[in-house]
Design a protein around this motif. Sequence first.
Motif, short mmCIF file in Angstrom:
data_model
loop_
_atom_site.label_atom_id
_atom_site.label_comp_id
_atom_site.label_asym_id
_atom_site.label_seq_id
_atom_site.Cartn_x
_atom_site.Cartn_y
_atom_site.Cartn_z
N SER A 58 0.84 -1.20 0.00
CA SER A 58 0.00 0.00 0.00
C SER A 58 0.87 1.25 0.00
N LYS A 59 0.79 2.04 -1.06
CA LYS A 59 1.55 3.29 -1.15
C LYS A 59 1.17 4.22 -0.02
N LEU A 60 -0.11 4.29 0.32
CA LEU A 60 -0.56 5.15 1.40
C LEU A 60 0.07 4.74 2.74
N SER A 61 0.12 3.44 3.00
CA SER A 61 0.75 2.95 4.23
C SER A 61 2.24 3.28 4.26
N ARG A 62 2.90 3.12 3.11
CA ARG A 62 4.34 3.46 3.06
C ARG A 62 4.54 4.94 3.35
N MET A 63 3.69 5.79 2.81
CA MET A 63 3.80 7.23 3.06
C MET A 63 3.59 7.55 4.54
N HIS A 64 2.64 6.88 5.16
CA HIS A 64 2.34 7.09 6.58
C HIS A 64 3.53 6.68 7.45
N VAL A 65 4.10 5.50 7.18
CA VAL A 65 5.25 5.02 7.97
C VAL A 65 6.47 5.89 7.70
N ARG A 66 6.68 6.27 6.45
CA ARG A 66 7.80 7.16 6.10
C ARG A 66 7.72 8.45 6.92
N ALA A 67 6.54 9.03 7.00
CA ALA A 67 6.36 10.28 7.75
C ALA A 67 6.72 10.07 9.22
N MET A 68 6.31 8.95 9.80
CA MET A 68 6.65 8.66 11.20
C MET A 68 8.15 8.52 11.39
N VAL A 69 8.79 7.80 10.47
CA VAL A 69 10.24 7.62 10.57
C VAL A 69 10.94 8.98 10.51
N LEU A 70 10.58 9.80 9.55
CA LEU A 70 11.27 11.07 9.37
C LEU A 70 10.94 12.09 10.46
N ARG A 71 9.77 11.98 11.08
CA ARG A 71 9.48 12.87 12.22
C ARG A 71 10.38 12.51 13.41
N ASN A 72 10.67 11.22 13.56
CA ASN A 72 11.48 10.77 14.70
C ASN A 72 12.98 10.74 14.40
N LYS A 73 13.33 10.55 13.15
CA LYS A 73 14.74 10.48 12.74
C LYS A 73 14.92 11.31 11.47
N PRO A 74 14.87 12.63 11.58
CA PRO A 74 14.92 13.48 10.38
C PRO A 74 16.22 13.38 9.59
N ASP A 75 17.29 12.89 10.20
CA ASP A 75 18.56 12.76 9.49
C ASP A 75 18.70 11.42 8.77
N TRP A 76 17.72 10.54 8.90
CA TRP A 76 17.76 9.23 8.25
C TRP A 76 17.28 9.34 6.80
N SER A 77 17.73 8.39 6.00
CA SER A 77 17.21 8.22 4.64
C SER A 77 16.14 7.14 4.68
N VAL A 78 15.13 7.28 3.84
CA VAL A 78 14.07 6.28 3.78
C VAL A 78 13.86 5.90 2.33
N VAL A 79 13.85 4.60 2.07
CA VAL A 79 13.53 4.08 0.75
C VAL A 79 12.31 3.17 0.91
N GLU A 80 11.67 2.86 -0.20
CA GLU A 80 10.44 2.09 -0.16
C GLU A 80 10.48 0.94 -1.14
N ALA A 81 9.71 -0.10 -0.81
CA ALA A 81 9.52 -1.24 -1.70
C ALA A 81 8.08 -1.72 -1.53
N ALA A 82 7.48 -2.18 -2.62
CA ALA A 82 6.08 -2.59 -2.59
C ALA A 82 5.90 -4.05 -2.19
N ASN A 83 6.99 -4.83 -2.19
CA ASN A 83 6.90 -6.25 -1.82
C ASN A 83 8.30 -6.79 -1.57
N GLY A 84 8.38 -8.06 -1.20
CA GLY A 84 9.67 -8.67 -0.89
C GLY A 84 10.64 -8.68 -2.06
N ASP A 85 10.13 -8.98 -3.25
CA ASP A 85 11.01 -8.99 -4.42
C ASP A 85 11.64 -7.62 -4.65
N GLU A 86 10.84 -6.59 -4.53
CA GLU A 86 11.35 -5.23 -4.72
C GLU A 86 12.35 -4.85 -3.62
#
Length: 148
Positions: free
Chosen positions: A28-56
């Motif tokens: 779910s792209k929406l779920s990834r965006m939601h989790v990404r926002a939480m990560v960056l609010r708590n760790k603004p100096d971190w990099s975040v990448v996304e994948a839609a499934n295990g293969d990706e």
Amino acid sequence: MRTIRLCRSSSIQKAYILSKTAIIVDDSKLSRMHVRAMVLRNKPDWSVVEAANGDELFKRLQDTPVDVAIIDYNMPGDNGVDTAAKLRQSHPDVHIAIITANAQDAVVSGIRAVGAAFMPKPLEEEQVARFLNSAALPPRRAAQAAPE
């Protein structure tokens, strides 16, 4: 991208990694965006990448080393536990959390068996922050079978 600071100590250089990279795996792209926002609010100096499934996920890992993986349990193809087990084998130092609304004992036991943290949905910011802060500790290890 990781930020590295070099220090001289007795003419030996040491590198200290100041930021980490997290990957969020969810179909779910929406779920990834939601989790990404939480990560960056708590760790603004971190990099975040996304994948839609295990293969990706594993395709991304070829180009981008990660320190933390947050994986959804219910995805097409391999579920989150199967994906985490493969990740644990190929990248044992990655901190892994699996997010799911399914809190049945068998699911939670499977998550723990692969050395992953269980994070129930709906995600709360505090639990995500605790998990991200735990990345400074040694990673969880997959459960060992009890001797017979």
